[in-house]
Design an enzyme around this catalytic site. Sequence first.
Site, PDB file in Angstrom:
ATOM      1  N   VAL A 285      -2.514   2.019  -2.551  1.00  9.88           N
ATOM      2  CA  VAL A 285      -3.422   3.096  -2.957  1.00  9.88           C
ATOM      3  C   VAL A 285      -2.840   3.702  -4.224  1.00  9.88           C
ATOM      4  CG1 VAL A 285      -4.532   5.255  -2.331  1.00  9.88           C
ATOM      5  CG2 VAL A 285      -4.071   3.557  -0.568  1.00  9.88           C
ATOM      6  N   ASN A 489       7.019 -16.350 -16.596  1.00 11.52           N
ATOM      7  CA  ASN A 489       7.163 -17.796 -16.803  1.00 11.52           C
ATOM      8  C   ASN A 489       6.966 -18.200 -18.261  1.00 11.52           C
ATOM      9  OD1 ASN A 489       7.666 -18.058 -14.045  1.00 11.52           O
ATOM     10  ND2 ASN A 489       5.486 -18.204 -13.592  1.00 11.52           N
ATOM     11  N   GLY A 540       5.048   2.520  -8.474  1.00 10.24           N
ATOM     12  CA  GLY A 540       5.182   3.936  -8.153  1.00 10.24           C
ATOM     13  C   GLY A 540       6.163   4.668  -9.043  1.00 10.24           C
TER      14      GLY A 540
END
Length: 624
Positions: A285, A489, A540
């Site tokens: 969320v 990559n 976060g």
Amino acid sequence: MEADTDGQLRREAAEYYRSHRVPQRMEEALNALFPLRPADLYGELANYFSKFSKAPVICKLAGRKVLDGVGQPTLEVEIYCTIKNYEKRICSAVISSHYQIPEKALSERTEADEKERNDSVTTAVEWVNESLNTMLRDLKPTDQCEIDKMLGEYFSKKVEEKKEIEKEEEEEDNTPSLTSCAPSAVALSGQKKEAKAGKKPSTERTIPPAEPSESVLCGSLAIGATSLAVARAGASINRIPLYSHIALLKRNQDSPKEMTLPLPMVTLLSCEKCSAAKLKLVKEVMLIPPIQLSLKQGIERALDIQKEMMRLLEPAGKAQPSPQLADSKKGRARQKEKKDSPPALKRVSHLGCLITGCDNLEQPLLLMQTACNNIGLELGTDMYLAINCAAHELMDYVKGKYEILTGTFKSPDEMVDVYVELVNKFPSIIALVDPLRKEDRQQWNNVCCALGSKCYLIAEDAATNTSKIKADQNTNIPMCSGIVLKYVNQTKVSDLVELSGLLDGQRHITILGSPDGESSDDSLVDLAVGLGARFVKLGGLSRGERVTKYNRLLAIEEELAKNRTLRYDANFEFTDFAEESQPEKQGPEVPAPPQQDSAPAQLSVPALQGHSAPAQLPESSTLT
């Protein structure tokens, strides 16, 4: 005899300096600097003559194995250049690993992944220190396109070599192995490969099978890390920030007069798919600050919501409400909210967010609503939400359905109804990431037509790797509002520049996203700003490797504001897919309206509409 020798040396010296115009430039320097009378005369003379020196060239690459933010090995590449006849270390770059961090994995699988990761990094270090070191020597780090082209050719050669080796091994073996060749989507999802006898196999055939996962060449990290290190070296030599260097690359050296910052998608909650909790559909969320706030204000507001969320998720017995609320009715109500809230696990996710478990789809959203209300904020006005559904992780290939809750399964068509109901009930949700598997293209079309005018439908796992999209614009990407690009990559800086321009032309939004195994390198933020990405998905507001990037984003905002080159967008812009599809239903006799931006069907996007914004926002701009 000695006099003749000295005279010869003097004549040779005079000719040497004259051929390099040293007397003339010395006179020019003295004449230019005398009126200025600089405090550091020799320093200013050095600066004056430095513009006549040769351009720096790469003299050495150094690759080494380092650890990322979760303690896993990854690759760092250092660039050394010859500057004014001396070897000098210019910069380094650390590339993030593409490996996902599973919540639950068998020990055998974990050991196999660790071995594969170590082998890949070891091979990448060898590539950098040997082949690439020789190949790029004496090249200018400012020639990004030329170097990326060489890196791409080198990688293609390695791919062909691997194919040849595999072909020889198959010929030696001479025993076909259907099991190893067939893509096993069921095994990847943790489900059984075959259904029991009965009616279930017929259900399995009703959904498109999972496409085989993209193969990753061992050592491919070397390509992406080297390209990024070269970009950082080019910016350093040109004495400009990396984001400005990227912007110049994208605009063919035409410096933009103004730049916009990407909006952060700040992950606040991670709903862990643990046995104690039923909810599986919501992986993250995320908070999206409103456009009228500065980036600093938006992040501060997200931090306030995070603090309140931590308080709500504390066990009821340990809850400590603020003193002014402890004895009030509102304080007692808050204590009740904590008792009714889902339990928090006392740890922070590798994504840098709080981990909790929920029993239904509405629970985390109501929890967000409560946290905002408690600090005087209103969802949908003062803060918006985005949900990372990660639906590809939920498919039960035996039943042919998504397991959104423990024991609750939904077909792809039913998933569309789930999202329509959810967004209608919680209009503060303005973005859904990976709501479906990429194979469910018809359902992507349906959900885009149903919600595209008020919500971003974003493909992250549903979009294939960057190099493949760049090479084939008709590659299988479902209808969507935008794509999350990740620098992992063999992805090169030029690939991102080219692909972001392609997405801009199709009027897709570009989102730069960090992978699970993130490093402390903050280049991703500069890439997002320089490419003009709409959003940046960094995780976060905890863990050093995540916060470092937010700090870099704040520093860029401050720098652009100081230079008066910062521009804020007026509004969110959404795609009305349903409006675009209407002319097609009228039959061939009615010509479709001409579009300025023509594109392949898989990537074409219709006109955009503005999101209903708070009253204090300026009117939505119109894209033409």
